[in-house]
Each structure stands twice: as structure tokens, then as C-alpha cells.
Design a protein around this motif. Structure first.
Motif, short mmCIF file in Angstrom:
data_model
loop_
_atom_site.label_atom_id
_atom_site.label_comp_id
_atom_site.label_asym_id
_atom_site.label_seq_id
_atom_site.Cartn_x
_atom_site.Cartn_y
_atom_site.Cartn_z
N SER A 24 -4.36 -35.07 -12.22
CA SER A 24 -4.30 -36.07 -12.78
C SER A 24 -5.06 -36.96 -13.52
CB SER A 24 -3.04 -37.02 -11.23
OG SER A 24 -3.90 -37.93 -10.67
N ALA A 25 -5.15 -38.56 -14.03
CA ALA A 25 -5.81 -39.12 -14.36
C ALA A 25 -6.95 -39.56 -13.28
CB ALA A 25 -5.06 -39.93 -15.42
N ALA A 26 -6.17 -39.50 -12.22
CA ALA A 26 -6.87 -39.60 -10.78
C ALA A 26 -7.67 -39.15 -10.29
CB ALA A 26 -6.10 -40.81 -9.47
N LEU A 27 -7.84 -37.37 -10.85
CA LEU A 27 -8.57 -36.47 -10.26
C LEU A 27 -9.17 -35.33 -11.70
CD1 LEU A 27 -9.02 -34.50 -7.55
CD2 LEU A 27 -7.67 -33.13 -8.57
N SER A 28 -10.34 -35.91 -12.19
CA SER A 28 -11.11 -34.99 -12.75
C SER A 28 -12.40 -34.79 -11.87
CB SER A 28 -11.31 -35.49 -14.13
OG SER A 28 -11.96 -37.07 -13.18
N ARG A 29 -12.45 -34.88 -11.54
CA ARG A 29 -13.64 -34.32 -10.94
C ARG A 29 -13.81 -34.22 -9.38
NH1 ARG A 29 -19.24 -37.78 -12.68
NH2 ARG A 29 -18.85 -36.27 -14.43
N VAL A 30 -14.31 -33.34 -8.49
CA VAL A 30 -14.49 -32.92 -7.05
C VAL A 30 -15.54 -32.48 -6.55
CG1 VAL A 30 -13.78 -31.64 -5.52
CG2 VAL A 30 -11.84 -32.45 -7.16
N ALA A 31 -16.21 -33.34 -5.75
CA ALA A 31 -17.27 -32.87 -5.25
C ALA A 31 -17.38 -31.79 -4.22
CB ALA A 31 -18.06 -33.98 -4.82
N ALA A 69 -22.99 -30.08 -4.13
CA ALA A 69 -24.75 -30.81 -3.49
C ALA A 69 -24.22 -30.52 -1.85
CB ALA A 69 -24.62 -32.52 -3.37
N ARG A 70 -25.62 -29.54 -1.77
CA ARG A 70 -25.48 -29.24 0.01
C ARG A 70 -25.42 -30.47 0.75
NH1 ARG A 70 -26.81 -24.89 2.83
NH2 ARG A 70 -27.56 -24.48 5.00
N GLY A 71 -26.83 -31.03 0.93
CA GLY A 71 -26.47 -32.23 1.74
C GLY A 71 -27.50 -32.09 2.19
N ALA A 91 -24.97 -39.06 -4.47
CA ALA A 91 -24.82 -39.39 -6.10
C ALA A 91 -23.50 -38.16 -6.25
CB ALA A 91 -25.94 -38.95 -6.29
N VAL A 92 -23.65 -37.41 -6.14
CA VAL A 92 -22.36 -36.46 -6.91
C VAL A 92 -21.33 -36.51 -5.59
CG1 VAL A 92 -21.47 -33.95 -6.03
CG2 VAL A 92 -24.08 -34.13 -6.28
#
Length: 767
Positions: free
Chosen positions: A413-420, A465-467, A483-484
Motif C-alpha cells: 500500500s502507499a503506507a508500505l514501501s520499505r520493510v527493514a 541491518a544485523r544490529g 537508521a535502517v
């Protein structure tokens, strides 16, 4: 000259065994009850370009020492303990040929030509190079689907036999009564009824039906008999303080079911019961198992367990006699059983007792058809369909622990374009496989990160990112993780534990990890890796704090082999899932659930505590009405049987066809209506519990699982789920430790978990 009777395939097995026994020397008999060699020491790779194998002098000497060999353990085992890798181990392409060479040497270079049993670890798939890995037993228990597990067990047996193996060692009998125990992952759960149903499925799938085994079925030795999951403090191989009632009501139920299903053998546990280690406990192995239950199969000792009897017996000869007299038939790596001839000569044990053990070993060899079909030959490769079953098990084992009703499933959706995707368990295949796992070929399986990348819809970017590190208080990767996460629409935080062994892990002589001077690097679970504290490591909690502070919606996925205490997740994560150790394809299974390609259908096979200090929290404790500590409540954070879905389901009140029944004929039905009141399809697991209100001859438990049924419902669909209630459903242990239906009042309860039930009163009349 006619062939001896034991060579006649049409003769009854008992007659063949008697004939063969009558021809054997004392030395040959002792050889049949021994399994003292590590199988990976029986061969070595040759240096020729074709990558051949040859049998070692040590193996040849072992066969010659007893003019035969009863069993050989772990010919194809590969892992850091054995030191076997793809560089020097047996791959699938060569397995049958090497197994045949072992068998051929034993049969052609001994007087009687008795075949050897090739015994392998199959805890969640064959622990061999190129073996298909399944989710661990705790994940299997979370599926609440014995039929699916039966299919997986059948596939694993076919794979084992195609590679030349005969006997599968499978953990099935232990229960997670204390989640601090490192071997929790090897259990089907905390409940005896649930474990019994999976144990039956395991035996049916592996062995098939009938007195003999088909060429694609294997004999099963069930581990561990009995009570190993009840050691004090969750300490591996430690003492138990079980009374006979607790042993029978909780820890023997799955074993009894496995014996009734026809299991070929059981493995005596390391722990002691009533002052005697199980391998030397005649009351347990002979009085109960053989005389009371009528078990006729093998009792195998656990690795080096008989050597531990030296403190009781004084010397190896007496220790071997002690175990044989108790009912142990087959050794495993110890130095005691090889000296049984001395025990007979010293009068410590009769030759008739030795004959009984030898007869049980020979009986299994005849039932497997090894005298007629000793070799695998060519053209019996296993089906790749087992990998598909493994992934299906993984998908059905994912448990949705908590959900705010909005965060999942992830939909484009417009609210979900990137998943970290963040966390120490996000991109590590070994950390999602569990203990007792062979090295995997590069490219095998999918991590959670891989799965999310494969499943994410077009237009959704996946970052990583491993974190932090899995263990300790490492915070070096927090800045990158923040940051991610801050740049993403949703953060999937993959935390938990690992049973992955490394080349520098220290091991005991039986293969357990040695942790006296601190946990092995990267291990938080597995054999020998017990925890005093069930919280996630400090570094993982710091990562959770940092990611949650970004304000990005958080989904936590726990890849783990035991239930960790995770109260810190409350209010910080929009959803929490447990994936246990889901196997090589578990990453895609998790991703399917996250993105709604599959519904979350897993249910907890074990209670999740609030803290280690609160233990025990298993749901079926004795019903004394304890209200809790001053600083913590008594109930679990997540109850046994719990599991949410992406929709809402309503359960009606249970209805009984009869509310008063006589104890001599207590048959009735219990029916409950279930309705999907949401907008998505759902698979519900309807659970049936029995709760004693009055009557009986011993103090009741809070409630006890006595049935479950899975039902698929479309949006708005209603179903009536009926349970047939019989004597086995209502029976409890009387003062003689026999199951009986006793007069009194019971509540028959139904619901979606042990903490969410409705009950109907049933009166059991004495007439």
C-alpha cells in the motif's frame, strides 16, 4: 547340505532366532549387544580423484574382536562433534555404497554372517550430509498436526533406508517441564497427551504397520525413557525428584503410546529415578516396560551411560551386569557391555539373561529383512517431496503470540514501501536449524531475510541491518539498525536463540556441549546448553529498545528452541511471532505468514513464562489455587495452546449428549460451535480439556488436554466440532497407578487455549 533354519526366510522369526542363538558362542553373543564404535571412525576418504572410501583397520578389528557386530552408530553422522564435513564425510551420492561395504564386510568376514544394524540420529531428519532437515520437535508440536508429522516421518524413514540406515533414534518422550533445559527443542511440548499423539504419528510414519518392515520403513528407538525432562533446575542429565504418580501421569504417557503403536525400541535416559539411573533400573525397564506393558522390543543405553554406573557397581564388569539384569539390551560407546562375557563367567549375570537381550537384537534384524536384503544397491533415492513437507511443517508451526489487529499482515500500500529486517537471527541459516544438524550445502534453504526478499510484493524495498550479536551485550550495530528502521515503514526484528554448534565448541564424550566455563560462542540452546535466565540477551534487548524508539511499527519474530521470557515486548511490538527452529525453509514460511500468503495456524505446545523466577508455569499443575508471588502473577505470559490469527473466532458453550454417565460405560459426545466472525479465512484448533471438580482418589490437576481438532472456516462460516468422549478421555490414575474412570464430577472444557475455555458439567455415576 540344507541351509540352517535361521537362513530360511519363510520360517517364523522366533524359530529363526532360537536356531541362531543355539549356534552362537559366548563371544558372538556379547558382540550382538554391543555398539561401542563411533560410526564415522569406520571409514575414511581415499585420495583418488573419484573420492572413494575405504573401511578402517579400527572397524575391521572391532568386527574381529567379537566375530560380528550388533550395531554401528552414526556411520553417516556429520557435525562439529564428529568433525565430519563435506570434505571427508559420506554424501548422499555415496551413502548406499559405503553402507553396503560395511554390511558386506561384517557378513562375509564372520562365522555366522549376521548383519549389523546401522543406527542413525534422526531427531528432525537424518543427521547426515545431504539429509533433509525438518523443523525441530518443539516446532512440530506447535503445528498440532500429527497427520502432517506422520507424512514427514515416513519421508525421513525412506531417506534413511535409501542411504543404508536401519534404525532411527528420535527424541519423542521428553517433556518441556522446565524451559531452562537446553534440550527443550527436542520435545513436542509440555503436555503428555499432545506428545503421545505425535509419538504415535512418528511410529506409524517411520515403521508402517505389521510385524516386518517395508524396504522404505525404518525401526524407531524412542528417546528418552523416562522422565529426562523433569531434571531439577532444568539441568541436563541431572537428578529428578519424581514420585511414581508424577512419572506415570506426565512422563510415561507418550512412552506408553509409543509402545502400543509398536515402537521397535526405547533409549534409557541418563537421569536417575528413585535413586537408580534409568539404564540400571529394573523396576522401570523390566517391571513396568516389559512385564506390565508387554514391550518386546529393544532397550538401548544412551551414549556412555553405562560407564556412569561405575560409581554404583565398582568396576566395568559389574556395571555391565547391573544394566543387563535391569533390562538394557544394547550398549552405546561404553566400556562395560564389551566385558559381559566376564560377567557371565564371574556369575554376576546368567547366560540366559544375555540370550534374552541377544534375541531382541536378532529379532529386529530379522524383522527388518536384513538376512534376505542386507544391501541397498542402486536406484532407491529418496523423494525431494520431503523438503516440501519440511517447509509445510515450518509454516504451520509459526505461532502469532500477540497482535494489535493492524500491523499484520504486511500488505502493499502507499503506507508500505520499505520493510527493514533487523536482528542477529535474520540472516543466519544455522541459527534456524537447531541442534543435531549436519552441515548444509551452500545455497540450501532460506533465512528469514531471504524469505522476506523472495515474498515481498513488487514495489516493496527490503533493507537489512544485523544490529547486534546473538549473545552478550554487543551494541556496535545499533546505529545502523536505527537508521535502517527509521527509514522504513515497518521493522521486522528477528531475535531469539541458537543451537548452532561451531568447530571450536567443546564437547563431552557423548557429544553434549561443555559449558562449565561459559556458554559456547553463539549457542544459547541445545544439549548441554542450559540457561538460568530466560530473558533475551542484553544486546538483543538494547536493539529492541533502540528500534522501538524510532517510532516505526515493529514486528518481532522469535527464532528459538525454547520459550524465552519476553515481557519486554509488550507495548513495543505491534505483533510477536514465535518460529521456534523452523528448518532450512523456515525463512520463507515466516515470510508467508508475515505477508498474509499463509494464515498463522500454530498453537503453543508449551507455556511461555514471564520470567525464570516464576517457574514452573506448565498449565496442568496440581490444582491448589495458588494466586502468585507478591511481585509476579502465577499464570504464564502466554498459555499452553495459545495462538492468534488474522481474524476473529467465537466459541460457543460445549454441549454434552449426556450429562450423567456410569463409570462402566461413559460414552458420550461433546459438541461446540465455532464461528469465524472476521474477514479472513482461519484454521482453528479446538481444544478439549478435562477438569476434575469432585471425586477421584488423588488430588486433581488444573485441567488436562484430552483432545483437539483442527477446523478450516471461511469468513462468516460456522462449524460444529464434536468430540467422542470415551473411557480413555475420562480416566485418571487410581491409587494402584492404573487408569480407571472414577465417580465424581468433571468439567469438559473446550476453547482455543488452556486459558480460554468454557465448561459443561459431567457427572460420573458409580453404577
Amino acid at each position: 547340505m540344507s541351509a540352517p533354519l535361521y537362513r530360511e526366510a519363510a520360517a517364523p522369526v522366533a524359530d529363526r532366532v532360537r536356531d541362531l542363538l543355539s549356534r552362537m558362542t559366548l563371544t558372538e553373543k556379547v558382540g550382538q549387544v554391543n555398539q561401542r564404535m563411533y560410526g564415522w571412525q569406520a571409514y575414511e576418504r581415499t585420495s583418488d580423484a573419484r573420492g572413494g572410501y575405504r573401511l578402517t583397520d579400527a572397524f575391521r578389528a572391532e568386527v574381529a574382536a567379537f566375530d560380528g557386530m550388533g550395531a554401528l552408530y552414526g556411520l553417516q553422522r556429520a557435525d562439529p562433534w564428529s568433525g565430519v564435513t563435506f570434505a571427508d564425510g559420506i554424501t548422499a551420492a555415496d551413502a548406499a555404497r559405503v553402507a553396503d561395504s560395511v554390511q558386506r564386510h561384517v557378513m562375509e568376514n564372520t562365522r555366522l554372517g549376521i548383519p549389523v544394524l546401522l543406527v542413525e540420529e534422526v531427531p528432525h531428519g537424518h543427521q547426515a550430509l545431504d539429509g533433509t532437515v525438518l523443523p525441530v520437535s518443539l516446532a512440530v508440536g506447535a503445528t498440532w498436526d500429527p497427520d502432517l508429522y506422520e507424512a514427514a516421518a515416513a519421508g525421513a524413514a525412506a531417506e534413511l533406508r535409501a542411504r543404508g540406515g536401519h534404525v532411527a533414534l528420535v527424541s519423542a518422550l521428553d517433556l518441556v517441564r522446565d524451559p531452562r533445559w537446553g534440550r527443550a527443542e527436542e520435545c513436542f511440548g509440555e503436555d503428555p497427551y499432545l506428545a503421545a499423539r505425535f509419538t504415535e504419528a512418528l511410529v506409524r510414519g517411520m515403521q508402517g504397520s505389521g510385524p516386518t518392515y517395508a524396504p522404505d520403513r525404518a525401526a524407531v528407538v524412542l528417546k528418552h525413557f523416562a522422565g529426562q525432562g523433569a531434571t531439577i533446575g532444568g539441568r541436563n542429565s541431572a537428578a529428578t525428584e519424581l514420585g511414581p504418580r508424577e512419572l506415570h501421569e506426565i512422563h510415561l504417557v507418550a512412552a506408553r503410546a509409543g509402545v502400543r503403536a509398536g515402537a521397535a525400541g526405547v533409549m534409557a535416559a541418563y537421569n536417575e529415578y528413585d535413586g537408580l539411573p534409568c539404564a540400571a533400573n529394573r523396576e522401570l525397564l523390566t517391571g513396568l516396560l516389559r512385564e506390565r506393558w508387554g514391550f518386546t522390543g529393544l532397550v538401548m543405553a544412551d551414549g556412555c551411560a553405562l560407564d556412569r554406573l561405575l560409581r554404583l557397581a565398582g568396576d566395568p564388569v559389574a556395571a555391565g551386569a547391573l544394566a543387563l539384569c535391569a533390562g538394557t539390551d544394547l550398549s552405546l560407546w561404553d566400556g562395560c557391555f564389551p566385558r559381559l562375557a566376564e560377567a557371565v563367567e564371574r556369575g554376576l549375570v546368567s547366560e540366559q539373561a544375555l540370550d534374552a537381550a541377544v534375541a531382541r537384537v536378532l529379532t529386529l534384524k530379522f524383522r527388518l529383512g536384513l538376512f534376505e536384503r542386507p544391501y541397498v544397491g542402486e536406484g532407491r533415492a529418496h523423494s525431494p517431496a520431503l523438503a516440501e513437507v519440511s517447509e509445510r511443517l515450518a509454516r504451520e508451526s509459526v505461532v502469532l503470540l500477540s497482535h494489535d489487529g493492524a500491523t499484520l499482515p504486511l500488505t502493499p500500500s502507499a503506507a508500505l514501501s520499505r520493510v527493514a529486517v533487523i536482528g542477529p537471527n535474520a540472516d543466519s541459516l544455522p541459527q534456524q536449524l537447531g541442534d543435531y544438524t549436519a552441515p548444509q550445502r551452500p545455497g540450501t534453504g532460506l533465512t528469514v531475510l531471504d524469505g522476506i526478499r523472495a515474498v515481498a510484493p513488487p514495489g516493496v524495498e527490503v533493507t537489512y541491518a544485523r544490529g547486534c550479536e546473538l549473545v552478550g551485550d554487543d551494541r556496535g550495530g545499533l546505529a545502523d539498525a536505527v537508521a535502517v528502521a527509521a527509514a522504513a515503514d515497518t521493522a521486522v526484528l528477528v531475535l531469539g536463540g541458537s543451537s548452532a554448534r561451531a568447530a571450536d565448541t567443546r564437547f563431552d564424550s557423548n557429544g553434549a556441549a561443555v559449558v562449565a566455563s561459559g556458554a559456547p560462542v553463539g549457542m544459547t540452546c541445545g544439549e548441554g546448553v542450559d540457561l538460568a535466565e530466560l530473558r533475551l540477551p542484553d544486546g538483543q534487548l538494547a536493539l529492541l529498545d533502540a528500534v522501538a524508539a524510532t517510532g516505526t511499527p515493529v514486528v518481532v519474530v522469535l527464532v528459538q528452541g525454547r520459550p524465552h521470557a519476553v515481557p519486554e515486548l509488550s507495548g513495543r511490538a505491534g505483533a510477536v511471532l514465535s518460529a521456534w527452529y523452523p528448518g532450512p525453509w523456515g525463512g520463507r514460511a515466516v515470510a508467508d505468514v508475515l505477508f498474509g500468503r499463509a494464515e498463522p495456524v500454530g498453537r503453543l505446545p508449551v507455556s511461555v513464562p514471564r520470567s525464570a523466577a516464576q517457574l514452573p508455569v506448565f498449565y496442568n499443575a496440581k490444582d491448589h489455587g495458588y494466586r502468585g508471588y507478591v511481585d509476579q502473577p502465577a499464570d504464564a505470559l502466554y498459555a499452553f495452546g495459545h495462538g492468534l490469527s488474522y481474524t476473529t473466532v467465537e466459541y460457543g458453550e460445549p454441549r454434552l449428549s449426556r450429562t450423567r454417565v456410569p463409570v462402566i460405560d461413559p460414552a458420550l459426545t461433546c459438541t461446540v460451535g465455532v464461528t469465524n466472525t472476521g474477514a479472513r479465512a482461519v484454521r482453528g484448533t479446538v481444544q478439549l480439556y478435562v477438569r476434575r471438580v469432585t471425586g477421584a482418589t488423588s488430588w486433581p490437576r488444573v485441567r488436562e488436554l484430552r483432545g483437539f481438532a483442527r477446523v478450516d472456516l471461511a469468513p462468516g462460516e460456522h462449524a460444529e466440532v464434536a468430540f467422542v468422549i470415551e473411557a480413555d478421555t475420562l480416566a485418571s490414575l487410581d491409587r494402584a497407578l492404573e487408569y480407571a474412570v472414577e465417580p465424581g464430577e468433571l468439567l469438559l472444557e473446550t476453547g482455543p487455549s488452556s486459558a480460554r475455555t468454557n465448561g459443561a458439567l459431567l457427572t460420573l455415576m458409580p453404577w
